[in-house]
Motif scaffolding. Structure first.
Motif, PDB file in Angstrom:
ATOM      1  N   ILE A 193       7.637 -20.268  -4.071  1.00 32.14           N
ATOM      2  CA  ILE A 193       9.343 -20.757  -3.205  1.00 32.14           C
ATOM      3  C   ILE A 193       9.045 -18.634  -3.143  1.00 32.14           C
ATOM      4  O   ILE A 193      10.388 -18.387  -1.533  1.00 32.14           O
ATOM      5  CB  ILE A 193      10.117 -20.438  -3.820  1.00 32.14           C
ATOM      6  CG1 ILE A 193      10.335 -19.530  -5.540  1.00 32.14           C
ATOM      7  CG2 ILE A 193      10.655 -21.903  -4.538  1.00 32.14           C
ATOM      8  CD1 ILE A 193      11.861 -19.314  -6.362  1.00 32.14           C
ATOM      9  N   SER A 194       7.759 -17.869  -2.702  1.00 29.63           N
ATOM     10  CA  SER A 194       8.611 -16.418  -2.928  1.00 29.63           C
ATOM     11  C   SER A 194       7.540 -16.152  -1.212  1.00 29.63           C
ATOM     12  O   SER A 194       7.692 -15.395  -0.917  1.00 29.63           O
ATOM     13  CB  SER A 194       8.553 -15.005  -3.418  1.00 29.63           C
ATOM     14  OG  SER A 194       9.555 -15.942  -4.623  1.00 29.63           O
ATOM     15  N   LEU A 195       6.390 -16.947  -1.013  1.00 27.60           N
ATOM     16  CA  LEU A 195       5.418 -17.357  -0.749  1.00 27.60           C
ATOM     17  C   LEU A 195       6.203 -16.685   1.134  1.00 27.60           C
ATOM     18  O   LEU A 195       6.563 -17.492   1.685  1.00 27.60           O
ATOM     19  CB  LEU A 195       4.274 -17.915  -0.498  1.00 27.60           C
ATOM     20  CG  LEU A 195       3.390 -18.178  -0.097  1.00 27.60           C
ATOM     21  CD1 LEU A 195       2.419 -16.955  -0.261  1.00 27.60           C
ATOM     22  CD2 LEU A 195       2.413 -19.333   0.326  1.00 27.60           C
ATOM     23  N   GLU A 196       5.869 -15.993   1.966  1.00 33.86           N
ATOM     24  CA  GLU A 196       6.819 -14.849   2.957  1.00 33.86           C
ATOM     25  C   GLU A 196       5.429 -15.245   3.622  1.00 33.86           C
ATOM     26  O   GLU A 196       5.524 -15.401   5.193  1.00 33.86           O
ATOM     27  CB  GLU A 196       7.460 -13.434   3.057  1.00 33.86           C
ATOM     28  CG  GLU A 196       8.238 -13.782   1.932  1.00 33.86           C
ATOM     29  CD  GLU A 196       9.283 -12.321   2.136  1.00 33.86           C
ATOM     30  OE1 GLU A 196       8.407 -11.196   2.299  1.00 33.86           O
ATOM     31  OE2 GLU A 196       9.858 -12.236   1.537  1.00 33.86           O
ATOM     32  N   GLU A 197       4.276 -15.018   3.201  1.00 37.78           N
ATOM     33  CA  GLU A 197       2.797 -14.225   4.669  1.00 37.78           C
ATOM     34  C   GLU A 197       2.020 -14.923   3.757  1.00 37.78           C
ATOM     35  O   GLU A 197       0.883 -14.980   2.894  1.00 37.78           O
ATOM     36  CB  GLU A 197       2.688 -12.657   4.542  1.00 37.78           C
ATOM     37  CG  GLU A 197       1.778 -12.505   5.824  1.00 37.78           C
ATOM     38  CD  GLU A 197       1.966 -10.676   6.033  1.00 37.78           C
ATOM     39  OE1 GLU A 197       0.742 -10.656   6.314  1.00 37.78           O
ATOM     40  OE2 GLU A 197       2.988  -9.733   5.430  1.00 37.78           O
TER      41      GLU A 197
ATOM     42  N   GLY B 137       2.177 -13.141  -0.659  1.00 34.04           N
ATOM     43  CA  GLY B 137       1.607 -13.218   0.418  1.00 34.04           C
ATOM     44  C   GLY B 137      -0.370 -13.673  -1.083  1.00 34.04           C
ATOM     45  O   GLY B 137       0.231 -13.551  -1.267  1.00 34.04           O
ATOM     46  N   ILE B 138      -0.633 -14.531   1.150  1.00 29.06           N
ATOM     47  CA  ILE B 138      -1.914 -14.904   0.472  1.00 29.06           C
ATOM     48  C   ILE B 138      -3.228 -14.662   1.875  1.00 29.06           C
ATOM     49  O   ILE B 138      -2.640 -14.410   2.990  1.00 29.06           O
ATOM     50  CB  ILE B 138      -2.047 -16.178   0.400  1.00 29.06           C
ATOM     51  CG1 ILE B 138      -3.339 -16.472  -0.663  1.00 29.06           C
ATOM     52  CG2 ILE B 138      -1.663 -17.377   1.075  1.00 29.06           C
ATOM     53  CD1 ILE B 138      -3.141 -16.518  -2.247  1.00 29.06           C
ATOM     54  N   LYS B 139      -4.276 -13.428   1.055  1.00 32.72           N
ATOM     55  CA  LYS B 139      -5.200 -13.534   2.403  1.00 32.72           C
ATOM     56  C   LYS B 139      -6.254 -14.095   1.230  1.00 32.72           C
ATOM     57  O   LYS B 139      -7.137 -14.056   0.556  1.00 32.72           O
ATOM     58  CB  LYS B 139      -5.685 -12.506   2.033  1.00 32.72           C
ATOM     59  CG  LYS B 139      -6.879 -11.361   3.058  1.00 32.72           C
ATOM     60  CD  LYS B 139      -6.255 -11.248   4.327  1.00 32.72           C
ATOM     61  CE  LYS B 139      -7.842 -11.253   5.406  1.00 32.72           C
ATOM     62  NZ  LYS B 139      -8.381 -12.333   5.462  1.00 32.72           N
ATOM     63  N   PHE B 140      -6.786 -15.625   2.836  1.00 30.03           N
ATOM     64  CA  PHE B 140      -8.033 -16.518   2.284  1.00 30.03           C
ATOM     65  C   PHE B 140      -9.236 -15.742   2.863  1.00 30.03           C
ATOM     66  O   PHE B 140      -8.892 -14.884   3.667  1.00 30.03           O
ATOM     67  CB  PHE B 140      -7.474 -17.225   3.186  1.00 30.03           C
ATOM     68  CG  PHE B 140      -6.898 -18.310   2.955  1.00 30.03           C
ATOM     69  CD1 PHE B 140      -6.552 -18.659   1.098  1.00 30.03           C
ATOM     70  CD2 PHE B 140      -5.477 -18.464   3.005  1.00 30.03           C
ATOM     71  CE1 PHE B 140      -4.766 -19.436   0.963  1.00 30.03           C
ATOM     72  CE2 PHE B 140      -4.224 -19.035   3.271  1.00 30.03           C
ATOM     73  CZ  PHE B 140      -3.795 -19.555   1.603  1.00 30.03           C
ATOM     74  N   PRO B 141     -10.460 -15.847   2.289  1.00 27.99           N
ATOM     75  CA  PRO B 141     -11.271 -15.442   2.843  1.00 27.99           C
ATOM     76  C   PRO B 141     -12.363 -16.230   3.952  1.00 27.99           C
ATOM     77  O   PRO B 141     -11.679 -17.162   4.180  1.00 27.99           O
ATOM     78  CB  PRO B 141     -12.377 -16.064   2.009  1.00 27.99           C
ATOM     79  CG  PRO B 141     -11.836 -17.324   0.798  1.00 27.99           C
ATOM     80  CD  PRO B 141     -10.668 -17.294   0.972  1.00 27.99           C
ATOM     81  N   GLU B 142     -12.795 -15.474   4.832  1.00 27.82           N
ATOM     82  CA  GLU B 142     -12.928 -16.457   5.692  1.00 27.82           C
ATOM     83  C   GLU B 142     -14.356 -17.116   5.895  1.00 27.82           C
ATOM     84  O   GLU B 142     -14.539 -18.072   6.272  1.00 27.82           O
ATOM     85  CB  GLU B 142     -13.773 -14.928   6.649  1.00 27.82           C
ATOM     86  CG  GLU B 142     -13.107 -13.627   7.826  1.00 27.82           C
ATOM     87  CD  GLU B 142     -12.084 -14.529   8.230  1.00 27.82           C
ATOM     88  OE1 GLU B 142     -12.431 -14.944   8.800  1.00 27.82           O
ATOM     89  OE2 GLU B 142     -10.852 -14.488   8.734  1.00 27.82           O
ATOM     90  N   SER B 143     -14.438 -17.608   4.987  1.00 29.14           N
ATOM     91  CA  SER B 143     -15.257 -18.456   4.595  1.00 29.14           C
ATOM     92  C   SER B 143     -14.684 -20.698   4.295  1.00 29.14           C
ATOM     93  O   SER B 143     -15.653 -20.954   3.962  1.00 29.14           O
ATOM     94  CB  SER B 143     -16.751 -18.430   3.253  1.00 29.14           C
ATOM     95  OG  SER B 143     -15.629 -18.229   2.082  1.00 29.14           O
TER      96      SER B 143
END
Length: 160
Positions: free
Chosen positions: A86-90, A67-73
């Motif tokens: 290949i495992s990136l789901e969210e 999973g990856i959460k990006f900054p609002e900027s």
């Protein structure tokens, strides 16, 4: 499952996991340790500067990134930034995002859903190429450019 939060509050040094460049008062993430496991939260700022871009190939081949959460900027995700994760789901895309580069999420087989923010105007060639688990995607009205085969391999499931 181990979750890595690459965040300024994380007890490890951010530079142990990410490489970045500061230009004109803005940060671009240029590389990530490929052994990263679980989820990554990219901070809003590094050294007091806003994180505005993910560079070309920055997270490519991080096979255990889930999973990856990006900054609002964030305004730009570069070419092949997350290819073959290949495992990136969210993924959680911020409202500030304007462009997704070519092959940015290519071969990310595990992504099931993506919501593109209204701010996005450009989706590059092969941006979501062979994201075979992708079940839904919205295209905001403000998108002015969708590249060649941007969603190649995406199968739209329709329910009765």
């Amino acid at each position: 499952m181990k979750h890595l939060s690459v965040d300024c509050d994380y007890d490890e040094n951010i530079t142990d996991y990410l490489t970045y460049a500061i230009n004109d008062g803005k940060v671009t993430i240029t590389d990530c340790d490929e052994s990263v496991i679980g989820d990554v939260v990219i901070p809003d700022t590094i050294e007091g500067y806003p994180v505005t871009a993910i560079g070309e190939l920055a997270f490519a081949n991080c096979f255990k990134l889930e999973g990856i959460k990006f900054p609002e900027s964030l305004t730009e995700i570069g070419d092949s930034s997350f290819s073959t994760c290949i495992s990136l789901e969210e993924i959680s895309l911020p409202e500030s995002l304007e462009a997704i580069g070519s092959n940015a999420f290519g071969d990310c087989y595990s992504i099931e859903n993506i919501v593109l923010p209204d701010s996005i105007t450009k989706i590059g060639d092969f941006a979501f190429y062979d994201c075979s688990s992708l079940k839904s995607v919205n295209i905001p009205q403000g998108v002015t450019e969708i590249g060649n085969q941007a969603f190649q391999g995406f199968v739209l499931w329709k329910y009765p």
